[in-house]
Design a protein around this motif. Structure first.
Motif, PDB file in Angstrom:
ATOM      1  N   LYS A 142       0.851  -1.199   0.000  1.00 21.32           N
ATOM      2  CA  LYS A 142       0.000   0.000   0.000  1.00 21.32           C
ATOM      3  C   LYS A 142       0.881   1.241   0.000  1.00 21.32           C
ATOM      4  CE  LYS A 142      -3.393  -2.322   3.008  1.00 21.32           C
ATOM      5  NZ  LYS A 142      -4.171  -2.255   4.262  1.00 21.32           N
ATOM      6  N   GLN A 153      -2.989   0.170  -4.074  1.00 17.50           N
ATOM      7  CA  GLN A 153      -2.692  -1.092  -3.374  1.00 17.50           C
ATOM      8  C   GLN A 153      -2.449  -2.214  -4.372  1.00 17.50           C
ATOM      9  OE1 GLN A 153      -5.361  -2.211  -0.291  1.00 17.50           O
ATOM     10  NE2 GLN A 153      -5.570  -0.136   0.496  1.00 17.50           N
ATOM     11  N   GLU A 178       2.233  -5.001   4.032  1.00 17.52           N
ATOM     12  CA  GLU A 178       1.615  -5.637   5.202  1.00 17.52           C
ATOM     13  C   GLU A 178       1.547  -7.133   4.964  1.00 17.52           C
ATOM     14  OE1 GLU A 178      -1.578  -1.987   5.804  1.00 17.52           O
ATOM     15  OE2 GLU A 178      -2.248  -4.054   5.977  1.00 17.52           O
ATOM     16  N   SER A 179       1.705  -7.903   6.023  1.00 16.09           N
ATOM     17  CA  SER A 179       1.496  -9.346   5.885  1.00 16.09           C
ATOM     18  C   SER A 179       0.023  -9.570   5.553  1.00 16.09           C
ATOM     19  CB  SER A 179       1.877 -10.063   7.187  1.00 16.09           C
ATOM     20  OG  SER A 179       1.081  -9.584   8.242  1.00 16.09           O
ATOM     21  N   VAL A 181      -3.503 -10.913   5.950  1.00 12.17           N
ATOM     22  CA  VAL A 181      -4.282 -11.365   7.104  1.00 12.17           C
ATOM     23  C   VAL A 181      -5.430 -12.240   6.608  1.00 12.17           C
ATOM     24  CG1 VAL A 181      -5.662 -10.654   9.097  1.00 12.17           C
ATOM     25  CG2 VAL A 181      -3.726  -9.240   8.356  1.00 12.17           C
ATOM     26  N   GLU A 186     -14.683  -8.474   8.439  1.00  9.41           N
ATOM     27  CA  GLU A 186     -14.162  -7.143   8.760  1.00  9.41           C
ATOM     28  C   GLU A 186     -15.213  -6.392   9.566  1.00  9.41           C
ATOM     29  OE1 GLU A 186     -11.710  -5.085   5.616  1.00  9.41           O
ATOM     30  OE2 GLU A 186     -12.780  -6.484   4.332  1.00  9.41           O
ATOM     31  N   GLU A 264      -7.025   0.149  10.116  1.00 11.56           N
ATOM     32  CA  GLU A 264      -6.733   1.583  10.014  1.00 11.56           C
ATOM     33  C   GLU A 264      -7.730   2.396  10.818  1.00 11.56           C
ATOM     34  OE1 GLU A 264      -6.733   2.600   5.886  1.00 11.56           O
ATOM     35  OE2 GLU A 264      -8.881   2.289   5.647  1.00 11.56           O
TER      36      GLU A 264
HETATM   37  P1  AMP Z   1      -7.500  -0.549   3.386  1.00 14.23           P
HETATM   38  O1  AMP Z   1      -7.329   0.479   2.324  1.00 14.23           O
HETATM   39  O2  AMP Z   1      -6.307  -0.687   4.271  1.00 14.23           O
HETATM   40  O3  AMP Z   1      -8.771  -0.360   4.171  1.00 14.23           O
HETATM   41  O4  AMP Z   1      -7.687  -1.938   2.614  1.00 14.23           O
HETATM   42  C1  AMP Z   1      -8.783  -2.184   1.745  1.00 14.23           C
HETATM   43  C2  AMP Z   1      -9.249  -3.630   1.884  1.00 14.23           C
HETATM   44  O5  AMP Z   1      -8.207  -4.520   1.455  1.00 14.23           O
HETATM   45  C3  AMP Z   1      -9.562  -4.048   3.320  1.00 14.23           C
HETATM   46  O6  AMP Z   1     -10.862  -3.675   3.680  1.00 14.23           O
HETATM   47  C4  AMP Z   1      -9.370  -5.550   3.226  1.00 14.23           C
HETATM   48  O7  AMP Z   1     -10.499  -6.176   2.654  1.00 14.23           O
HETATM   49  C5  AMP Z   1      -8.185  -5.698   2.275  1.00 14.23           C
HETATM   50  N1  AMP Z   1      -6.917  -5.714   3.034  1.00 14.23           N
HETATM   51  C6  AMP Z   1      -6.216  -4.629   3.413  1.00 14.23           C
HETATM   52  N2  AMP Z   1      -5.112  -4.971   4.094  1.00 14.23           N
HETATM   53  C7  AMP Z   1      -5.099  -6.320   4.159  1.00 14.23           C
HETATM   54  C8  AMP Z   1      -4.195  -7.263   4.746  1.00 14.23           C
HETATM   55  N3  AMP Z   1      -3.070  -6.899   5.360  1.00 14.23           N
HETATM   56  N4  AMP Z   1      -4.511  -8.578   4.621  1.00 14.23           N
HETATM   57  C9  AMP Z   1      -5.631  -8.976   3.955  1.00 14.23           C
HETATM   58  N5  AMP Z   1      -6.499  -8.120   3.385  1.00 14.23           N
HETATM   59  C10 AMP Z   1      -6.251  -6.806   3.464  1.00 14.23           C
END
Ligand code: AMP
Length: 358
Positions: A142, A153, A178-179, A181, A186, A264
């Motif tokens: 990201k 991303q 990020e590792s 997950v 969620e 986040e």
């Molecule tokens: P974010 O912009 O960080 O909210 O990421 C958008 C979406 O990507 C999240 O709501 C998750 O569905 C997926 N996601 C983000 N980070 C991870 C992670 N480290 N491992 C698995 N899925 C992720």
């Protein structure tokens, strides 16, 4: 109560809903937003049409308002910090600083004793290769700044995934790997802290994303009371650590054993909290207005179960069907042009409240 004026930096739908909640409590609102006739300006008292970092506009905002808040997390920290010399700014600019950069944010959350995904800073293709090797070829890359709704991303699912040139493809800017997950679901929690230090948390919502954009928030979430309590505890810790004032939205991944990994935080009202306007007496928007104006926090109890669904792009075409439903609150954002991925409004459908968590 003395009528006072609240400044809102940012003129999108979140600012619009804040301005509506403010008006109901007799506050005037002044919106700072470069886009003329923005969603917030359509309902606010005044719009200052200028950039978020325009010195003259910021001076005018400070001189005209009793308190200034914001509706998005990418307000320049220097602008918010500069305003504090002349007017109260809530949430505190330190919260912006913690939320604008994913690396700073993860370190801050970890320092609060809250787990996140493991992470590495990535400032080159070589950093990316080393970080992926450390995580067995899997991970989510990201950009550290300015990513939203899944933009900026890239997901790596195995060592077979192409890595070559990816650092440059994503813009060659500072990033974080990020590792990956392996979560079950969620959730997010919307919480508020008042100027008196009181904290109130709404029930966690379960969120489903489509194409990186929030699709639905369902309350109650399918989680145990222990997991819900965990989310609340994390929110309380983050708010207290920042000396926060206002509403925050914090997103978590729920692991199969029910434990939480924080993803986040957004130092503002949050899309996954829109349901509160239909299923609670006091919405997240009124709660934020109460918090930043020094009023007592409102009741966060939920009187109904609900599902909030975003109306994105052409979803707006089925509006007539939503309007026929007796169990659904429709909320539109005053955007005349529908584009793919653009949030046009949301609907919240209520059902009778189910018994509390298992
Ligand atoms: P974010 O912009 O960080 O909210 O990421 C958008 C979406 O990507 C999240 O709501 C998750 O569905 C997926 N996601 C983000 N980070 C991870 C992670 N480290 N491992 C698995 N899925 C992720």
């Amino acid at each position: 109560m003395t009528v006072a004026t609240i400044g809102i930096i940012g003129g999108g739908q979140l600012g619009r809903m804040l301005a509506m909640a403010a008006a109901r409590l007799n506050f005037r609102t002044i919106v700072l937003e470069p886009q003329p006739d923005c969603p917030a300006a359509q309902v606010a008292s005044v719009q200052i049409t200028a950039g978020y970092d325009d010195p003259a506009a910021l001076a005018e905002l400070a001189a005209s308002c009793d308190v200034v808040t914001y509706e998005f997390e990418n307000v320049p920290v220097s602008a918010a910090a500069g305003l504090t010399r002349n007017v109260a700014v809530y949430p505190p600019p330190e919260a912006l600083e913690a939320a604008q950069d994913r690396l700073v944010e993860k370190r801050f959350i970890n320092d609060c004793g809250i787990p996140t995904a493991r992470f590495h800073a990535v400032d080159s293709q070589a950093d990316l290769e080393a970080a992926l090797d450390d995580f067995g070829g899997q991970g989510v890359l990201k950009t550290r700044r300015l990513g939203y709704d899944g933009k900026g991303q890239k997901v790596f699912r195995s060592t077979a995934d192409n890595r070559a040139g990816v650092y440059t493809e994503l813009g060659g800017v500072p990033m974080i790997l990020e590792s990956f997950v392996a979560f079950d679901r969620e959730i997010s929690i919307i919480a508020a802290r008042g100027t008196d230090g009181a904290i109130a948390c709404y029930d966690p919502a379960e969120n489903v994303h489509r194409n990186g954009i929030l699709h639905t928030s369902t309350v109650p979430a399918s989680i145990t009371s222990a997991t819900a309590a965990d989310a609340r505890k994390s929110a309380e810790k983050i708010l207290a650590t920042l000396g926060y004032v206002g509403v925050v939205g914090i997103e978590f991944f729920v692991l199969p054993d029910g434990s939480l990994i924080a993803n986040e935080m957004a130092p503002r009202v949050h899309n996954s909290g829109h349901w509160t306007e239909a299923a609670c007496v006091i919405s997240q928007f009124e709660q934020h207005i109460r918090a930043v104006s020094g009023l007592p926090l409102g009741n966060v109890d939920r009187h109904s179960d609900c599902v909030m669904q975003n109306l994105i792009g052409d979803d707006i075409l089925v509006l007539p069907e939503w309007l026929k439903r007796r169990d659904t609150l429709v909320h539109l954002y005053g955007k005349t042009e529908s584009r793919p991925g653009r949030k046009m409004g949301h609907v919240t459908t209520l059902t009778a409240k189910s018994p509390v968590f298992p």
